[in-house]
Design an enzyme around this catalytic site. Structure first.
Site, mmCIF file in Angstrom:
data_model
loop_
_atom_site.group_PDB
_atom_site.id
_atom_site.type_symbol
_atom_site.label_atom_id
_atom_site.label_comp_id
_atom_site.label_asym_id
_atom_site.label_seq_id
_atom_site.Cartn_x
_atom_site.Cartn_y
_atom_site.Cartn_z
ATOM 1 C CE LYS A 168 -4.207 -1.821 0.534
ATOM 2 N NZ LYS A 168 -5.294 -1.626 -0.436
ATOM 3 C CE LYS A 267 -10.592 -5.016 -3.738
ATOM 4 N NZ LYS A 267 -10.098 -3.807 -3.100
#
Ligand code: MG
Length: 389
Positions: A168, A267
């Site tokens: 990240k 997703k």
């Protein structure tokens, strides 16, 4: 396929709070525990589960556990308790007019897939048309205070057996971090994910990231910034993966038409569930865009749906999913997801979603519970005075 999925006899809505092994930081903020809404449908002896990926704050979009709970209760439950539905796709048609509640819809939709699998005695992966017994995994390193800490986390994942690692990133915690990891692990398959934290003015930084042989840069810009992603794509050789930008099959078509991405992260919990995930998958296969299946920090229940989806043939890139213990000391399921010796996750072979809920633990982490039945609904309706409200 003669069996009706509905009427459902009862719908249980539970909120749970699971402790995380450690806080998880991304550009949008820090998560210290996992709060989830678990939807359980009962039909005869069958219990079917679905998980809502909404968070407690704004970290995962505009929906929250509480708002999703209200949507399931007030907007979706009547259809599930009354309608004659034969497939999850039929359910989606009945709620097509509702907007701003994709995560709530996904939780109910996936529970219907679980139900269908259990009624037809088929594992979900096969019901979806998937192939294979395992799917590639990826270890995600949250934002750390120093590059050294990132290197240590990456090392930990590699020792555990992960073949792909994602970092990240956010402005000012990016180039130096990736550089340190690359210096130590020149060959590892490395991704970065900005969760939309950059703007076109950060182009120079993103160009610097292009030098590290990353396998993809995920969602550098905001979800609606398709034109900016297109511009960036022309400047970089690293594939751009869109995640938050893809909320529907239509979004996928638009992003591909705009040449805004080279990869799409699907997703299920954010795109109304598995039916639409499969539609996005099919569009991408048709347009030669590789896809990967991403998780949203789901418990083992939600993770089972992601893993099943990832068995579809277009998912040629490792999933953005890891073993249960990466996030939770103890998962909600008995057959927790573990990494295989070759760095993959095994696809459950049991019927439906294929995982067994750890009921005593489920009870112990439950923070609220509500049971909806048709009888209760009917009783409530009767209490409305004659002539309406
Ligand atoms: Mg992402």
């Amino acid at each position: 396929m003669g069996t009706d999925l509905t009427p459902i006899e009862s719908i249980e809505l539970r909120t749970v709070t699971l402790p995380l092994v450690e806080p998880f930081e991304a550009s949008y903020g820090v998560e210290r525990s996992k709060n989830a809404l678990i939807v359980t449908l009962r039909k005869g002896e069958i219990l079917a589960f679905g998980e809502c990926v909404a968070g407690t704050g704004s970290s995962h979009g505009e929906e929250t556990v509480d708002s999703a709970k209200q949507v399931v209760k007030n907007r979706l439950a009547p259809n599930l308790l009354e309608d004659r539905l034969k497939t999850p796709a039929e359910f989606l048609e009945t709620v097509e007019h509702l907007s701003g509640c994709d995560m709530a819809v996904a939780a109910a939709e996936m529970a219907l897939w679980d139900l269908q699998g259990k009624i037809e005695s088929k594992p979900l992966s096969r019901l979806l048309g998937g192939v294979g017994v395992e799917v590639g995994a990826c270890g995600t390193v949250g934002i750390q205070k120093t590059p050294k800490e990132v290197v240590n986390r990456v090392n930990k994942y590699l020792v555990e057996g992960y073949k792909t690692v994602k970092l990240k990133i956010k402005p000012s915690q990016d180039v130096e971090y990736v550089k340190a990891v690359r210096a130590k692990f020149p060959d590892v398959s490395l991704r970065v994910d900005a969760n939309g934290a950059y703007r076109l003015r950060n182009l120079d930084t993103l160009k610097q990231l292009d030098k590290f042989g990353l396998s993809l840069i995920e969602q550098p810009f905001a979800q609606d910034a398709l034109a900016d992603h297109s511009k960036l794509r022309r400047e970089l050789s690293t594939p751009i993966c869109l995640d938050e930008s893809i909320r529907s099959p239509d979004d996928a078509k638009k992003a591909i038409d705009a040449e805004a991405c080279g990869v799409i992260n699907i997703k299920p919990g954010r795109v109304r569930g598995l039916h639409r995930s499969r539609e996005i998958h099919d569009i991408c296969v048709d347009r030669s865009i590789p896809v990967l299946c991403g998780g949203m920090l789901e418990t083992g229940i939600g993770r089972a749906f992601d893993v099943a989806l990832a068995t579809l043939p277009g998912f040629t890139l490792p999933c953005d999913l890891s073993a249960s213990h990466r996030y939770f000391k103890r998962d909600l399921i008995l057959n927790e997801f573990q990494l295989t010796p070759n760095g993959k996750l095994t696809v459950p072979t049991g019927v439906g979603c294929g995982v067994t809920v750890d009921q005593p633990y489920f009870d112990s982490v439950t923070t609220s519970r509500e049971l909806l039945t048709e009888a209760k609904r009917f009783a409530k309706q009767k209490s409305i005075p004659e002539g309406g409200l």
